[in-house]
Structures are given as C-alpha cells and as structure tokens.
Design a protein around this motif. Structure first.
Motif, PDB file in Angstrom:
ATOM      1  N   LYS A  70       0.839  -1.202   0.000  1.00 21.54           N
ATOM      2  CA  LYS A  70       0.000   0.000   0.000  1.00 21.54           C
ATOM      3  C   LYS A  70       0.879   1.259   0.000  1.00 21.54           C
ATOM      4  O   LYS A  70       1.820   1.397   0.779  1.00 21.54           O
ATOM      5  CB  LYS A  70      -0.940   0.015   1.198  1.00 21.54           C
ATOM      6  CG  LYS A  70      -0.286   0.253   2.548  1.00 21.54           C
ATOM      7  CD  LYS A  70      -1.339   0.351   3.652  1.00 21.54           C
ATOM      8  CE  LYS A  70      -0.656   0.612   4.994  1.00 21.54           C
ATOM      9  NZ  LYS A  70      -1.631   0.659   6.103  1.00 21.54           N
ATOM     10  N   ASN A  71       0.589   2.130  -0.962  1.00 26.20           N
ATOM     11  CA  ASN A  71       1.276   3.416  -1.108  1.00 26.20           C
ATOM     12  C   ASN A  71       2.776   3.301  -1.373  1.00 26.20           C
ATOM     13  O   ASN A  71       3.518   4.274  -1.184  1.00 26.20           O
ATOM     14  CB  ASN A  71       1.022   4.320   0.110  1.00 26.20           C
ATOM     15  CG  ASN A  71      -0.447   4.668   0.257  1.00 26.20           C
ATOM     16  OD1 ASN A  71      -1.156   4.839  -0.737  1.00 26.20           O
ATOM     17  ND2 ASN A  71      -0.921   4.770   1.492  1.00 26.20           N
ATOM     18  N   LYS A  93       1.391  -0.389  -8.487  1.00 23.35           N
ATOM     19  CA  LYS A  93      -0.031  -0.564  -8.247  1.00 23.35           C
ATOM     20  C   LYS A  93      -0.256  -2.052  -8.058  1.00 23.35           C
ATOM     21  O   LYS A  93       0.411  -2.874  -8.693  1.00 23.35           O
ATOM     22  CB  LYS A  93      -0.870  -0.014  -9.403  1.00 23.35           C
ATOM     23  CG  LYS A  93      -0.937   1.510  -9.425  1.00 23.35           C
ATOM     24  CD  LYS A  93      -2.093   2.020 -10.255  1.00 23.35           C
ATOM     25  CE  LYS A  93      -2.185   3.547 -10.158  1.00 23.35           C
ATOM     26  NZ  LYS A  93      -3.365   4.074 -10.889  1.00 23.35           N
ATOM     27  N   GLU A 111      -6.806  -0.004   2.839  1.00 22.40           N
ATOM     28  CA  GLU A 111      -6.478   1.392   2.570  1.00 22.40           C
ATOM     29  C   GLU A 111      -5.295   1.465   1.610  1.00 22.40           C
ATOM     30  O   GLU A 111      -4.551   0.511   1.439  1.00 22.40           O
ATOM     31  CB  GLU A 111      -6.145   2.109   3.881  1.00 22.40           C
ATOM     32  CG  GLU A 111      -7.315   2.127   4.864  1.00 22.40           C
ATOM     33  CD  GLU A 111      -6.896   2.593   6.252  1.00 22.40           C
ATOM     34  OE1 GLU A 111      -5.674   2.658   6.529  1.00 22.40           O
ATOM     35  OE2 GLU A 111      -7.785   2.880   7.070  1.00 22.40           O
ATOM     36  N   GLY A 112      -5.134   2.614   0.978  1.00 21.26           N
ATOM     37  CA  GLY A 112      -4.022   2.828   0.059  1.00 21.26           C
ATOM     38  C   GLY A 112      -4.509   3.356  -1.277  1.00 21.26           C
ATOM     39  O   GLY A 112      -5.550   2.925  -1.798  1.00 21.26           O
ATOM     40  N   ALA A 113      -3.737   4.272  -1.856  1.00 21.71           N
ATOM     41  CA  ALA A 113      -4.136   4.899  -3.119  1.00 21.71           C
ATOM     42  C   ALA A 113      -3.801   4.046  -4.332  1.00 21.71           C
ATOM     43  O   ALA A 113      -4.286   4.320  -5.428  1.00 21.71           O
ATOM     44  CB  ALA A 113      -3.454   6.262  -3.247  1.00 21.71           C
ATOM     45  N   ASN A 114      -2.969   3.043  -4.157  1.00 15.16           N
ATOM     46  CA  ASN A 114      -2.479   2.255  -5.299  1.00 15.16           C
ATOM     47  C   ASN A 114      -2.989   0.829  -5.303  1.00 15.16           C
ATOM     48  O   ASN A 114      -2.399  -0.048  -5.934  1.00 15.16           O
ATOM     49  CB  ASN A 114      -0.951   2.245  -5.299  1.00 15.16           C
ATOM     50  CG  ASN A 114      -0.382   1.518  -4.080  1.00 15.16           C
ATOM     51  OD1 ASN A 114      -1.016   1.491  -3.024  1.00 15.16           O
ATOM     52  ND2 ASN A 114       0.794   0.937  -4.222  1.00 15.16           N
ATOM     53  N   ARG A 130     -14.338  -0.702   0.635  1.00 16.81           N
ATOM     54  CA  ARG A 130     -13.950   0.108  -0.520  1.00 16.81           C
ATOM     55  C   ARG A 130     -14.144  -0.622  -1.846  1.00 16.81           C
ATOM     56  O   ARG A 130     -14.294   0.014  -2.892  1.00 16.81           O
ATOM     57  CB  ARG A 130     -12.475   0.518  -0.415  1.00 16.81           C
ATOM     58  CG  ARG A 130     -12.138   1.434   0.754  1.00 16.81           C
ATOM     59  CD  ARG A 130     -10.657   1.815   0.694  1.00 16.81           C
ATOM     60  NE  ARG A 130     -10.350   2.548  -0.542  1.00 16.81           N
ATOM     61  CZ  ARG A 130      -9.132   2.618  -1.078  1.00 16.81           C
ATOM     62  NH1 ARG A 130      -8.107   1.986  -0.512  1.00 16.81           N
ATOM     63  NH2 ARG A 130      -8.928   3.295  -2.192  1.00 16.81           N
TER      64      ARG A 130
END
Length: 494
Positions: free
Chosen positions: A156-157, A162, A184-187, A475
């Motif tokens: 993550k991140n 990705k 969680e995490g944007a990637n 998510r």
C-alpha cells in the motif's frame, strides 16, 4: 548468483531482474541456479542473533548485488515492532518435549504471508532501481485468503507500484474478505472472481503471458510483476524462519547442534514447504518434510503415488487457504530433483494439456525419500483443534490443525519421535466460526462478532489488526468472471 526459468536454462537473470520480473516470460518460475550452503559455523553464529540479523545473513547468500546495509534497512523496516507484536517476530512455542509450533502469524495481517510480504516491497522497489526500470510495476496477486491481504498491506502506497488482488468469491473466510475489501491505500485494488482459487491463479498467469495485454500495459507505462510465491522474492524470506526456528531451539537447548528435526507444513501452493526444503538443501539438519493437506489432497496423492492429477473434485473447506489443486511451486521442486529444465517443461506441458503428469520411478523415489504426505477432512480438523486446546491449552487455527493431524498420522505410522517443528500459518481469530464450532459452540456468531465470542470462550484477546476492522469502510465490491479479469486490471490503471 544467477537465476533461470525452471523451463529454460539458456537465459539467465540477476536476482534483481528475477524479483522485478516475478515470472519468467516462458511461464516458468525464476529459480537460483544452485542453492548455497551454510558455512560450517553458521548455526552457532546465528543462534544468538535477532530475527532481523538472521534474515540479512541468509538472504545475502542469494542476493549478491544487494548490500548488507540495504538488507539491514529492509529487515528492520519489515520486521520491526511497529509491524510485529512479538520481538521474536516468528516465535517458537513448545507444545511438548518433541513438538514445537513455529508461530508465523504475529505480523500486521495475522498470517504467515507477512513474513515474506513485508520484505518483498523493499526487494522489489530496490530491484526496479538496480535494473534501471523506468516503468511502474502492476502487481497481480491471486489469493486463497491470506496472500491477498498480506500483499495489499505490504504494497500500500509503495512508490512506482499498483497492486490488484483477485480472490475467489465465497471462497475465503468472512474475516479474510473484510481484511481485503477494506484495504487502505491509493495504489490498491481488489476484485472477487467467480470461481475458485485455481481459476484466479490460472487467470493471473494467463494475463502475464498475454502479449496484447502486456503491450497495452506498456503503453500506459506499466509492466506486470507478481507478489505470489511464483516470485522468488516471496520464497526467499520464507527460508529464514525455518533456519531461525532451529536456532531458537538451539539457543533454548531444545535440540543440540547438528541434531535433526522434522518439519510439518500445511500447504496448498507448495511455497511454504518448498522453503523448508531449500533450507535443508542449505545444510539445515532436517530429516523428513511432512506435507499436510486438507480434503483437496492432490499433494498427498502426488507424494504417495508419484502422479500429479488436478482432474478431481474441488472442495471448499474450513481451511480455505489450502483449497488449491494447482500447486505452482511444485515446479521448482521438480527442477531441484531433476536438474533438467527440459524435463520440467515436459511435465508442465503435460499438466497444461491433460491436467496430470506422472514421475518416473527414480524421481518418485527421490521425492518419497524426503517428503511424506498426509491429509484430513474438516471433522478431523475440528477434532485436532479441540484436542490441542483441551490437552495443551493451546489454541490453533484450522490450517495449523491440518498440520498437527498430519504429524499425528506420521508418528502413528512410523513411530518416529524426532523433534518436529510445525508451521502455524494463521491466527485462530481469522477463522473464528470454525474454531468456535470445534470448541463446542453450536451457534457461532458471524463476521466480526465472532471475534468477541472467541475471546469470551477462551479468554484470549483478538489481535489488534483484526479487532480494528470494525472501524474500516468497505472500498471494493467488484466481481468479475474469470474470463474478464483483464477488465479489473485496466480499470485500476485508468
């Protein structure tokens, strides 16, 4: 040290290239040309070291282009107190005089995959730099339950990556699913696949070898890599904990230097027990490797009969991380036993064409000299959980119970009382409903309420990473057919 495909030894790679690439372009697994031997005084030297130091010592033998400082920084970051709730990282719990349980679930996702997947992101990002790779890594993962969350948490991140995890819809525990879909995490990305784990794993391998998909990725500035145990960067950190366990037994005077032990491992994809085999090849005094399977007993039959046949009924069991019929890492063992990439390629072609292959007698004898295979069903799994708790006050999960059943069968069959290390692969709180039923609870709660119920039943606290799931939002809800997994990949990169 150089690395080759298990199916073609004509092209060699550095360790960094092997880790960055993940899977060989011909579909084979990238594997060291040879297994280095531990120096004569290594076990004596390692016995007083911390886990992080042991990891650096062992991994450096396979990663020549990585400096000791790099590996030290990686080990401290991967196995520090903010990640693991035990200073031993992988502590050894003594059950009785000749039985020891290697607890591999003290990390951030409460499963043994953390032991490798907290290290792999460091190895991968460093490998990208060493190979001067200018594209970003799109990491694909197929999971039977634990690898997915471990990979998501590890990556993550992480810069220049990705990660997309595929898990079998309705094929993991409720807690395992919650761990992934709340990540969680944007990637990161998560998708359920209609089918079983083998469908997800086959789909991932197909994407790796699909030239059109790879070209589309390249146009977007990405290339495929893997966090499954097909990546050597996943297997290597697993060697460490078997050597570490032996050193702990030495330090605590449970075994003497040079005394042989047996290793018993619950396994589906064969990576965990393969790591123990490699540790033996390095010189760790291991006698028998006991391979434990659930009702999906393709490995048991393979070891006993020398025939690998995936053409059989697939069962969903209470030990879902082992619900696997295509054991990818077996390919690395075949290479080690034969020394022939041509022979391995032939076996894999037979497997792809007809779903089975048969070893010759000489190769079968080599396999059976080192490995013993046993299996059990869900009823036996529950019996063992209850027995371990009643007799020893020790709570284990469903996968670890399969291993203890295998060890019991082995000892009854052979009378062998060699000290044995059992790999405990997950916290019992990841499989609350099954554990509660084994302990006599007729109405186990569902979801996270079962954590509280198991705590009330046993007086043991739920691990913080699992208890904290109550505060997480879902998510990811995407569900894909196995033929359409590429759609999930493209949506992640858009």
């Amino acid at each position: 040290m150089r690395y080759i495909s298990t199916r073609d030894n004509t092209i060699q790679y550095s360790a960094a290239q092997a880790i960055a690439q993940g899977l060989a372009k011909d579909g084979g697994l990238l594997t060291p040309c040879y297994i280095p031997k531990l120096p004569g005084k290594a076990l004596d030297d390692l016995r007083e070291m911390a886990y992080q130091q042991r990891a650096v010592y062992i991994m450096k033998m396979f990663l020549e282009e990585f400096s000791v400082k790099e590996l030290t920084d990686f080990a401290n970051a991967a196995y520090g107190p903010e990640k693991f709730d035990s200073p031993a990282v992988a502590p050894v719990h003594t059950v009785d005089e000749n039985t020891h349980c290697l607890e591999l679930w003290h990390g951030p996702t409460c499963a043994f995959k953390d032991m490798a997947l907290q290290m792999l992101p460091h190895l991968l990002t460093a490998s990208l730099a060493k190979t001067e790779e200018d594209k970003m890594a799109c990491i694909l993962v197929a999971t039977s339950g634990d690898t997915g969350k471990g990979a998501l948490e590890g990556f993550k991140n992480v810069a220049r990556t990705k990660i997309l995890v595929f898990y079998p819809k309705d094929g993991v525990s409720q807690v395992q699913e919650l761990q992934m879909v709340t990540q969680e995490g944007a990637n990161v990305g998560v998708a359920a696949v209609v089918g079983n784990f083998d469908d997800a794993q086959t789909g991932v391998k197909r994407l790796f070898s699909d030239k059109e998909v790879c070209e589309a990725l390249e146009k977007k500035g990405y290339f495929f890599s893997s966090a499954n145990s097909i990546n050597w960067g996943r297997v290597l950190p697993q060697l460490v904990y078997y050597i570490s366990a032996y050193c702990d037994l030495l330090r605590d005077e449970k075994v003497s230097l040079g005394q042989s032990v047996n290793i018993c491992v619950p396994t589906g994809n064969f990576g965990n027990i393969l790591a123990a085999y490699y540790a033996r090849e390095m010189g760790l005094p291991i006698d028998q490797l006991i391979c434990a399977s659930n009702r999906n007993n393709v490995l048991t039959d393979f070891i006993r009969e020398g025939v690998y046949d995936r053409n059989r009924t697939f069962y969903s069991t209470m030990s879902p991380s082992m619900d696997i019929l295509i054991s990818s890492n077996l390919e690395r063992l075949l290479y080690s036993l034969t020394g022939s990439t041509a022979e391995v390629k032939d076996y894999m072609e037979q497997l792809n064409a007809g779903g089975r292959y048969q070893l010759n007698e000489k190769l079968k004898d080599k396999l059976q000299k080192r490995f013993k295979g046993y299996c059990c069903d869900d009823r036996e799994t529950q019996r063992v959980i209850r027995s371990m708790y009643d007799k020893h006050g020790y709570l284990i999960d469903t996968h670890t119970a399969v291993a203890f059943s295998a060890l019991e069968q082995y000892r009854q069959e052979t009378g062998d009382d060699t000290p044995t290390v059992v790999a405990s692969t997950a916290s019992p709180f990841k499989f609350c409903a099954s554990v509660l039923e084994a302990l006599g609870e007729t109405s186990p709660a569902s979801g996270l309420d079962a954590l509280d119920q198991l705590t009330t039943k046993t007086g043991l606290p739920a691990p913080t990473p699992l208890a904290s799931l109550r505060d997480k939002k879902v998510r990811f809800t995407q569900v894909v057919e196995k033929e359409n997994m590429v759609d999930a990949v493209m949506s992640l990169l858009d």
